[in-house]
Enzyme design. Structure first.
Site, PDB file in Angstrom:
ATOM      1  N   LYS A  78      -1.041  56.312 115.644  1.00 11.37           N
ATOM      2  CA  LYS A  78      -0.339  55.113 115.200  1.00 11.37           C
ATOM      3  C   LYS A  78       0.314  55.437 113.865  1.00 11.37           C
ATOM      4  O   LYS A  78      -0.295  56.092 113.013  1.00 11.37           O
ATOM      5  CB  LYS A  78      -1.349  53.969 115.052  1.00 11.37           C
ATOM      6  N   SER A 153      -1.147  45.087 117.034  1.00  9.16           N
ATOM      7  CA  SER A 153      -0.052  45.847 116.457  1.00  9.16           C
ATOM      8  C   SER A 153       0.028  47.288 116.954  1.00  9.16           C
ATOM      9  O   SER A 153       1.071  47.932 116.770  1.00  9.16           O
ATOM     10  CB  SER A 153      -0.180  45.866 114.924  1.00  9.16           C
ATOM     11  N   SER A 177      -5.972  44.465 116.911  1.00  9.59           N
ATOM     12  CA  SER A 177      -4.846  45.354 117.224  1.00  9.59           C
ATOM     13  C   SER A 177      -5.167  46.600 118.034  1.00  9.59           C
ATOM     14  O   SER A 177      -4.247  47.307 118.429  1.00  9.59           O
ATOM     15  CB  SER A 177      -4.129  45.762 115.950  1.00  9.59           C
TER      16      SER A 177
HETATM   17  N1  GLN Z   1      -2.441  39.980 115.432  1.00  5.49           N
HETATM   18  C1  GLN Z   1      -3.192  40.055 114.215  1.00  5.49           C
HETATM   19  C2  GLN Z   1      -2.268  39.952 113.031  1.00  5.49           C
HETATM   20  O1  GLN Z   1      -1.121  39.784 113.231  1.00  5.49           O
HETATM   21  C3  GLN Z   1      -4.018  41.295 114.158  1.00  5.49           C
HETATM   22  C4  GLN Z   1      -3.265  42.500 113.743  1.00  5.49           C
HETATM   23  C5  GLN Z   1      -4.129  43.687 113.572  1.00  5.49           C
HETATM   24  O2  GLN Z   1      -5.267  43.748 114.054  1.00  5.49           O
HETATM   25  N2  GLN Z   1      -3.623  44.668 112.854  1.00  5.49           N
HETATM   26  O3  GLN Z   1      -2.664  40.025 111.915  1.00  5.49           O
END
Ligand code: GLN
Length: 496
Positions: A78, A153, A177
């Site tokens: 990532k 994400s 995420s």
């Molecule tokens: N969807 C969540 C957010 O927007 C989690 C994102 C994540 O785990 N990095 O913060």
């Protein structure tokens, strides 16, 4: 032999060790495939020279008789992990063109285990999002239906693994995420206990929540990666846990007391939070999760009803704490110390304003504003402190639940993957879709997503498993037993 891209991590390790292929051949094959499927938007960067040099080094180690758990296996990271040989952007124009002088600990540990880095994977900007549509470099697409999001994400990671562009990838999970994109793309992903993997070299979003983990096609493959990723790194990450590394591959098949070959989950109490099975969850997702749970029962598990009464509060609590920490972490990107600097400005303040307005996308700016507001004098007690208190109660609810069960199970997300653009105009709709993953992160617990079947529009559905602190082995064991009895995790999207 299957085509190289069809091989999972364990299969590829064996094929390379048995000289059926080489690390160089595997890397070349997967680099070509990644380019062939560039329209998926999964990758943000390659460096063929670096990849092939790493692969050659792996082949040399092999020829010298060395054997390490990932020797010669291509992985991708990532784009939130800094890498010496590849640019790192965190999905943001703020970091476009940035090249780190060092590798993140997780990247270095995987390399030490023999992995070869194929490239960097798309993600929501600074890991803020649920659909990978907040990336400054364009969306990643879901390989099961390219008009849909791959989740976020870690959307590029999930899309690349599901489309067989790479056998496994790293992801990070701050509020879901790893689990949610794994669910949306039909792959397996695990977020370990907070602090289990070093955060050193992971571009920070919300430091008290951020955690790295593997995304792969099976629990067995996740176990190989996770074993190489965990371990203390206290000198460089003060929240890294002083807990020795662990061989999770041994946990996969370690028999439970009283279990039999036909009932490997015998004695396992699986808690079903009533709050996860209510009207908020789409019927197709509920039905798929329930049939996966019926399979667990067949394998010997006992289902027990439990309650996580503050589940709904996890949304406002997370969306106060995470932006608060983000506003602090992102203050370093000011065009002076770090990050993009505007080409033209009048004075210092104007330079800050222009640099940050140009560098950060709309969702990141929104969160910086929310975070700054909830931390400001006069609002701190009302929002931030209150959120921290409820966070503690949420963690206590889990401890109460774990007196009645060993693992907690439910859906990962209330729906299957939505259409790209569908929620873009409505941040709240995105936030609400995190309902089943946020509380685990707030409590710092390990959680995973396991392919459980298909829901509406033949899109993948994930079964979420949550364990108590340091119970990654138990989660992987449970998922592995499920995957020995089902074949959802082997299904591949068409066209790849
Ligand atoms: N969807 C969540 C957010 O927007 C989690 C994102 C994540 O785990 N990095 O913060």
């Amino acid at each position: 032999m299957k085509a190289l891209h069809e091989l999972g991590v364990a299969e590829l390790v064996a094929a390379i060790a048995d000289k059926k292929t080489s690390a160089v051949e595997a890397a070349q094959h997967l680099l070509a495939r990644a380019r062939q499927h560039a329209s998926l938007g999964a990758y943000l960067a390659f460096n063929d020279d670096a990849t092939l040099a790493q692969a050659k080094a792996a082949d040399t180690r092999l020829a010298a008789g060395e054997r390490t758990p990932l020797l010669g296996v291509p992985l991708a990271h990532k784009d939130i992990f800094v890498t010496r040989d590849f640019p790192t952007t965190a999905g943001s124009n703020m970091l476009a063109g940035y090249q780190s002088p060092f590798d993140a600990t997780v990247v270095a540990q995987l390399a030490a285990a023999g992995a070869v880095t194929l490239g960097k994977l798309n993600c929501d900007e600074f890991a803020m999002g649920s659909g990978n549509d907040n990336s400054a470099f364009g969306p990643a697409h879901n390989p099961w239906d390219s008009s849909r999001v791959p989740g976020g994400s870690s959307g590029g990671s999930a899309a690349a693994v599901a489309a067989r562009l790479v056998p496994a990838a790293t992801g990070t999970d701050t509020g879901g995420s790893i689990r949610q994109p794994a669910a949306f793309c039909g792959i397996t992903g695990i977020k370990p206990t907070y602090g289990r993997c070093s955060r050193y070299g992971m571009v920070a979003f919300a430091s008290s929540l951020d955690q790295a983990g593997p995304m792969a096609r099976s629990a067995a493959d996740c176990a190989v990666l996770l074993s190489a990723m965990v371990g203390p790194d206290i000198d460089r990450d003060s929240t890294s846990l002083d807990h020795p590394a662990e061989d999770y591959t041994a946990a996969l098949t370690r028999p439970r007391a009283g279990a039999t070959a036909a009932q490997p989950l015998k004695g396992l109490r699986v808690g079903l939070p009533t709050e996860f099975f209510g009207a908020g969850c789409a019927p197709d997702v509920l039905a798929t999760v329930r049939s996966a749970l019926a399979e667990c029962e067949k394998l010997g598990a006992t289902l027990v009803d439990i309650s996580l009464p503050r589940t709904e509060l996890s949304i406002p609590v997370y969306y106060v704490i995470a932006p608060a920490e983000a506003s602090s972490n992102l203050s370093r990107f000011d065009g002076v110390k770090f990050g993009h600097r505007a080409a033209q400005y009048d004075d210092l303040i104007d330079m800050y304003k222009k640099s940050r307005s140009e560098g950060f996308g709309p969702e990141v700016q929104r969160r910086i504003m929310i975070g700054t507001y909830v931390l400001s004098h006069g609002y701190y007690d009302a929002y931030y402190l209150q959120a921290q208190k409820i966070r503690r109660l949420i963690a206590q609810d889990f401890q109460q639940a774990f007196t009645q069960c060993d693992v907690i199970a439910g859906p990962v997300a209330p729906t299957v993957a939505w259409k790209i653009g569908e929620k873009s105009a409505d941040p709240m709709a995105n936030y609400l879709a995190d309902i089943y993953t946020l509380s685990t992160s707030l409590a710092g617990l390990p959680g995973m997503s396991v392919p459980a079947g298909f829901g509406a529009a033949h899109m993948p559905v994930g079964l979420q498993l949550v364990g108590n602190y340091f119970k990654e082995g138990e989660l992987l064991h449970t998922a592995h037993a499920f995957q020995q009895a089902t074949d959802w995790h082997t299904r591949a999207p068409q066209g790849f």
